[in-house]
Design a protein around this motif. Structure first.
Motif, PDB file in Angstrom:
ATOM      1  N   ALA A  41     -11.822  58.777  31.341  1.00  0.00           N
ATOM      2  CA  ALA A  41     -12.826  58.881  30.395  1.00  0.00           C
ATOM      3  C   ALA A  41     -13.249  57.533  29.877  1.00  0.00           C
ATOM      4  N   VAL A  42     -12.610  56.643  29.547  1.00  0.00           N
ATOM      5  CA  VAL A  42     -12.947  55.462  28.934  1.00  0.00           C
ATOM      6  C   VAL A  42     -13.543  54.700  30.049  1.00  0.00           C
ATOM      7  N   THR A  99      -9.597  59.206  23.170  1.00  0.00           N
ATOM      8  CA  THR A  99     -10.009  57.821  23.516  1.00  0.00           C
ATOM      9  C   THR A  99     -11.476  57.684  23.098  1.00  0.00           C
ATOM     10  N   ARG A 100     -12.017  58.419  22.017  1.00  0.00           N
ATOM     11  CA  ARG A 100     -13.202  58.484  21.435  1.00  0.00           C
ATOM     12  C   ARG A 100     -13.638  57.110  21.156  1.00  0.00           C
ATOM     13  N   ARG A 101     -14.646  56.828  21.489  1.00  0.00           N
ATOM     14  CA  ARG A 101     -15.462  55.137  21.161  1.00  0.00           C
ATOM     15  C   ARG A 101     -14.823  54.292  21.836  1.00  0.00           C
ATOM     16  N   GLN A 102     -13.890  54.477  22.760  1.00  0.00           N
ATOM     17  CA  GLN A 102     -13.285  53.372  23.398  1.00  0.00           C
ATOM     18  C   GLN A 102     -13.934  52.931  24.435  1.00  0.00           C
ATOM     19  N   ILE A 103     -14.389  51.778  24.679  1.00  0.00           N
ATOM     20  CA  ILE A 103     -14.958  51.158  26.024  1.00  0.00           C
ATOM     21  C   ILE A 103     -14.281  49.777  26.466  1.00  0.00           C
ATOM     22  N   LEU A 104     -14.594  49.333  27.811  1.00  0.00           N
ATOM     23  CA  LEU A 104     -13.794  48.064  28.091  1.00  0.00           C
ATOM     24  C   LEU A 104     -15.073  47.054  28.073  1.00  0.00           C
ATOM     25  N   THR A 105     -14.502  45.762  27.671  1.00  0.00           N
ATOM     26  CA  THR A 105     -15.541  44.674  27.486  1.00  0.00           C
ATOM     27  C   THR A 105     -14.951  43.648  28.481  1.00  0.00           C
ATOM     28  N   PHE A 106     -16.111  42.647  28.586  1.00  0.00           N
ATOM     29  CA  PHE A 106     -15.598  41.447  29.244  1.00  0.00           C
ATOM     30  C   PHE A 106     -16.543  40.278  28.445  1.00  0.00           C
ATOM     31  N   GLY A 107     -15.819  39.342  27.933  1.00  0.00           N
ATOM     32  CA  GLY A 107     -16.781  38.288  27.138  1.00  0.00           C
ATOM     33  C   GLY A 107     -17.387  39.093  26.128  1.00  0.00           C
ATOM     34  N   GLY A 108     -16.797  40.247  25.413  1.00  0.00           N
ATOM     35  CA  GLY A 108     -17.442  40.874  24.300  1.00  0.00           C
ATOM     36  C   GLY A 108     -18.424  42.016  24.607  1.00  0.00           C
ATOM     37  N   GLN A 109     -18.952  42.044  25.720  1.00  0.00           N
ATOM     38  CA  GLN A 109     -19.869  42.864  26.379  1.00  0.00           C
ATOM     39  C   GLN A 109     -19.511  44.131  27.293  1.00  0.00           C
TER      40      GLN A 109
END
Length: 321
Positions: free
Chosen positions: A107-108, A154-164
């Motif tokens: 899901a994430v 996991t609502r609204r959870q995403i993976l980021t790299f360097g803040g993006q």
């Protein structure tokens, strides 16, 4: 069931409205026309009542539908909120009966991928295809409470790299090692690196064998736009550091065809040649392909995630791995 309203793209001009039932749309001299009312617009939006589903050709969808003329026909785009969109993705990307932590990890990843694609092409007609070209999306048909729960957890959870937002690719089964994204999708994806993946050694496609005749290969290449004579030999030219074929050569009676491994796989059929990690040999008038894994091999392995969840890893640990 319930109210259905068709408007132009501004939402101010009503083209049709009814309580229950549907409408038939057609291309009328470059405009989207509603047969039942005779009204037409350059494009239209179908608005259901609060909480109702829209059905297009028998397929139910959440949200709204945007329709316009394209290449002489009509194209329909589902305009849907992110979390509702995921309800149509996760249940089609993994079996609902899989462990909860695996479902949460997928899901994430799916949410991150959708956000990433939306930001890359903000003004595009659509951001995601409904197939494996992006993510499998089946609309509201067959939604499952278990995968919906994983989305909510996991609502609204995403993976980021360097803040993006991170290009969170995923696939079915790595076969033992995930792939560097830049070897598959280009140099811009140098942040997605492959890892040794022993958790994917128990998936159904960790080892597969497929046999194709000369005629089948020649026909598949022709349908993909490559005119070839009788195929004489197939040989890998360049492999990635994980062993997947980066470039492959097809020698035939009219010359030599060199293709990217993934393009050759697409031509043969992604469900036939399940990955680019294969060996090929000619025997008995046909070519035998022996391979490992399923999918492009980049990012999260879904079967690997299941195995990790079975071993009590949490979803954030699965994603980090």
């Amino acid at each position: 069931p319930g109210p259905l309203t068709l408007t132009d793209v501004s939402g101010r001009r009503i083209l049709a409205r009814r309580m229950g039932g549907g409408f038939r749309l057609t291309n009328q001299r470059g405009l989207v026309a509603v047969r039942e009312t005779g009204k037409a617009a350059a494009s239209l939006i179908a608005w259901p009542g609060d909480g109702a589903l829209l059905t297009l050709d028998g397929q139910p969808f959440r949200g709204r539908l945007f329709v316009q003329v394209l290449n002489g026909g009509l194209v329909a785009v589902n305009l849907v909120e992110l979390e509702a969109y995921l309800q149509g993705v996760v249940k089609d990307e993994i079996p609902p009966g899989w462990p909860a932590e695996a479902a949460k990890a997928v899901a994430v990843a799916a949410r991150t991928y959708a956000v990433y694609q939306g930001l890359r092409n903000p003004d595009a007609l659509f951001h995601l295809r409904a197939t494996t070209a992006s993510q499998v999306y089946g609309g509201a048909r067959g939604e499952d409470a278990r995968t919906n729960w994983a989305i909510q957890a996991t609502r609204r959870q995403i993976l980021t790299f360097g803040g993006q937002p991170f290009p969170a690719f995923y696939h079915s089964c790595s076969g033992g090692a995930t792939e560097d994204a830049m070897d598959v999708f280009g140099l811009e994806y140098d942040t997605v690196l492959g890892v040794k993946d022993d958790y994917s050694l128990a998936c159904p496609y960790v080892l597969w064998v497929e046999r194709l005749t000369h005629r089948q290969i020649e026909g598949n290449l022709a349908r993909a736009g490559h005119r070839v004579g009788r195929v004489l030999a197939i040989q890998d030219l360049i492999r990635s550091r994980t062993g997947r074929i980066f470039q492959i050569e097809v020698r035939h009676t009219q010359g030599t065809l060199v293709l990217e491994g993934r393009r050759f796989r697409e031509a043969m059929g992604n469900d036939v040649i399940r990955s680019t990690d294969f060996q090929v040999r000619e025997e008995g008038g046909a070519f035998t392909f022996v391979g490992r894994g399923s999918g492009h091999g980049v990012g999260l392995s879904q079967w690997g995630a299941k195995e990790m969840a079975d071993l009590a890893f949490q979803y954030h640990e699965i994603l980090k791995f």
